[in-house]
Motif scaffolding. Sequence first.
Motif, mmCIF file in Angstrom:
data_model
loop_
_atom_site.group_PDB
_atom_site.id
_atom_site.type_symbol
_atom_site.label_atom_id
_atom_site.label_comp_id
_atom_site.label_asym_id
_atom_site.label_seq_id
_atom_site.Cartn_x
_atom_site.Cartn_y
_atom_site.Cartn_z
ATOM 1 N N VAL A 78 3.263 -14.307 93.877
ATOM 2 C CA VAL A 78 1.801 -14.166 93.983
ATOM 3 C C VAL A 78 1.534 -12.661 93.994
ATOM 4 C CG1 VAL A 78 -0.260 -14.763 95.320
ATOM 5 C CG2 VAL A 78 1.739 -16.277 95.389
ATOM 6 N N HIS A 126 -3.844 -14.446 83.056
ATOM 7 C CA HIS A 126 -2.969 -15.338 82.312
ATOM 8 C C HIS A 126 -3.864 -16.393 81.667
ATOM 9 C CE1 HIS A 126 1.317 -17.194 82.407
ATOM 10 N NE2 HIS A 126 0.643 -17.691 81.401
ATOM 11 N N ASP A 130 2.526 -20.210 87.369
ATOM 12 C CA ASP A 130 2.696 -20.060 88.826
ATOM 13 C C ASP A 130 3.916 -19.214 89.151
ATOM 14 O OD1 ASP A 130 0.464 -21.359 89.591
ATOM 15 O OD2 ASP A 130 1.447 -23.264 90.101
ATOM 16 N N GLY A 167 3.190 -15.611 88.279
ATOM 17 C CA GLY A 167 2.335 -15.178 89.383
ATOM 18 C C GLY A 167 1.255 -14.159 89.091
ATOM 19 N N ARG A 225 -5.789 -16.834 86.636
ATOM 20 C CA ARG A 225 -5.420 -17.745 85.540
ATOM 21 C C ARG A 225 -6.678 -18.395 84.990
ATOM 22 N NH1 ARG A 225 -2.113 -22.755 87.294
ATOM 23 N NH2 ARG A 225 -4.137 -23.794 87.219
ATOM 24 N N LYS A 265 -8.686 -19.735 88.141
ATOM 25 C CA LYS A 265 -7.974 -19.933 89.403
ATOM 26 C C LYS A 265 -7.270 -18.640 89.797
ATOM 27 C CE LYS A 265 -4.479 -22.530 91.854
ATOM 28 N NZ LYS A 265 -3.708 -21.310 92.137
ATOM 29 N N ARG A 266 -7.509 -18.255 91.039
ATOM 30 C CA ARG A 266 -6.772 -17.106 91.572
ATOM 31 C C ARG A 266 -5.422 -17.608 92.055
ATOM 32 N NH1 ARG A 266 -9.968 -12.669 92.699
ATOM 33 N NH2 ARG A 266 -12.140 -13.092 92.170
ATOM 34 N N ARG A 267 -4.369 -16.867 91.732
ATOM 35 C CA ARG A 267 -3.021 -17.311 92.100
ATOM 36 C C ARG A 267 -2.879 -17.447 93.623
ATOM 37 N NH1 ARG A 267 0.692 -19.305 93.480
ATOM 38 N NH2 ARG A 267 2.881 -19.248 92.825
#
Length: 578
Positions: free
Chosen positions: A469, A480, A526, A529, A533, A549-551
């Motif tokens: 992360v 990403h 994931d 990291g 995303r 989405k934030r990791r």
Amino acid sequence: MRYQQTFIPTLRQDPTEAEVVSHRLLVRAGMIRQVARGIYDFLPLGLRAVRKVEAIVREEMNRAGAQEILMPAICPAELWQESGRWDLYGKELLRIKDRHERDFCFGPTHEEVVTDLVRREVHSYRDLPLNLYQIQVKFRDEMRPRFGLMRGREFIMKDAYSFDATFADAQRAYHNMYTTYERIFDRCGLRYRPVEADTGAIGGTLSHEFQVLADSGEDAIVSCTTCGYAANAEKAELRPASAAPPPDCSSAPVKGLQKVSTPDQRTVEEVSRFLGEPPERFVKTLVYVTDTGAVIAALVRGDHELSEAKLKQALGCQWVTLADEETVVAASGAPLGFAGPLGMKADSMIADWALRGAKGLVCGANERDAHYIGLDQPRDLPYLRFADLRRAGAGDPCPRCPEGVFAAYRGIEVGQTFYLGTKYSAAMRATYLDARGQHHPLEMGCYGIGITRTVAAAIEQHHDDNGIVWPLPLAPATVHIVPVNWNDPTIRQTAEALYTQLLAAGVEVLLDDRDERPGVKFKDADLIGLPLRVTIGAKTLARHVVELKRRAEPHATEVPVGHIVETLVAASKGDVSA
Ligand code: ATP
Ligand code: MG
């Protein structure tokens, strides 16, 4: 970056040799590969993270007035002989010979080389102050290379050296580097603590380590919960009074010294269980050898750990090392595990303050399968020399304030600063002329940061079960893009357009343009990291949104396609509300 064209050999399985999380994840995420023990290849994503740390370090060093240079990795033995370290440094120094049989070493640190440069070129107080740094591959032939990038043999370090005319100037230079290090590790997005430190093989009198807080850290550190004093546990001062034991720590009074049979019971734990005596009633006798070859018996209480840094300081020697079996057997006259202070043939004996005045103690009898009970320090060892020898731990009283006690943490040493004084300049005759034409040795400091260790430390502190992360400032890229189906023309066009727009806006992006199942892409995302995303799928696209989405967070949000670029540009600058 397009995934297809980037060398990212991810693995589903953990590499068997990896003991810590950063090592496992760096290998699994296709960022590093081992070439030999403690020696690694950096693959594209791993190298990008390294470059991020380097860039922050470089910017802050330049801002602080230091100047970047590059010194050779291969250094001539003569310079190391001048400082005396050719003999003192030990086996960590990789010594090599050229074709003419001349001695060289692969530099593990560069005090000698930089001092040589400065003594040849700097002559006057007008040339001072001077702070020179480099970012370079170092080699240390570590006894136990392990934990991947945390303790390699070849690693990248930033090393800086300050040269000043006076003590006061050198203290200013030290403080300047200290605050620069705070800025550097703040900018890296790491939780860390500067702590007082031992000066080790580098030498000098004032030093701090910058410790990234992580349970997997190799270093124990303590800090006062009241006044903020913080130090490496090896070095943290303990007051004599605070270390004093209860006057008689015997639970059952023993009449005088008695020898008891302890067949095959060697460690404190074994003998403690066998005799039913608590470890705090034991004297642990450790045999050390110093740089001058002296054999030292060092005594600490059975439940305490000896600090080699403190022992070295108390003895006033360059280094100490645990004696080999032969030396222990010769000094104690007994096999390993039965050494004790009575009748020990050592050149000198020294004990931790916690043993001063203690009675009713258990110790080895310097005889196979035998221990003494009922040892009374004032009676049986009246001439012992005492010093602060034990490692500090949680609950120990703070030396700087009346009420405080220590809390204990684990840390990863990512940087260290040293005030060196004239240790190297005097040995190597590096002097300057003052305004009145008088020669003086230069006042020096040196300041290291483990660049590759910082990358590993960031992962030790920032990861979850699925992978890395990355803190935003160190991430190999920021965004990403995961198009769930690369063969769907609408998805593909949206992904390509987003990719182009983000690149144009200066955002670092990885576009997963592989013809892979979404599950595979998500797993890799994931694992790698990256902080943000963006998932582009047919259903969401039909509603003119994409998923962001934030990791570091569990849930995704939907963002209208028309706003995604500005949202990502803001988020990539660290704007959390975006
Ligand atoms: P350690 O106590 O961990 O062996 P050190 O105190 O000997 O390190 P320094 O001489 O202070 O290390 O070197 C400066 C920095 O270089 C350290 O703070 C650390 O971040 C990094 N470093 C030192 N040794 C290694 C190594 N074997 N692998 C990776 N980084 C290292
Ligand atoms: Mg260090």
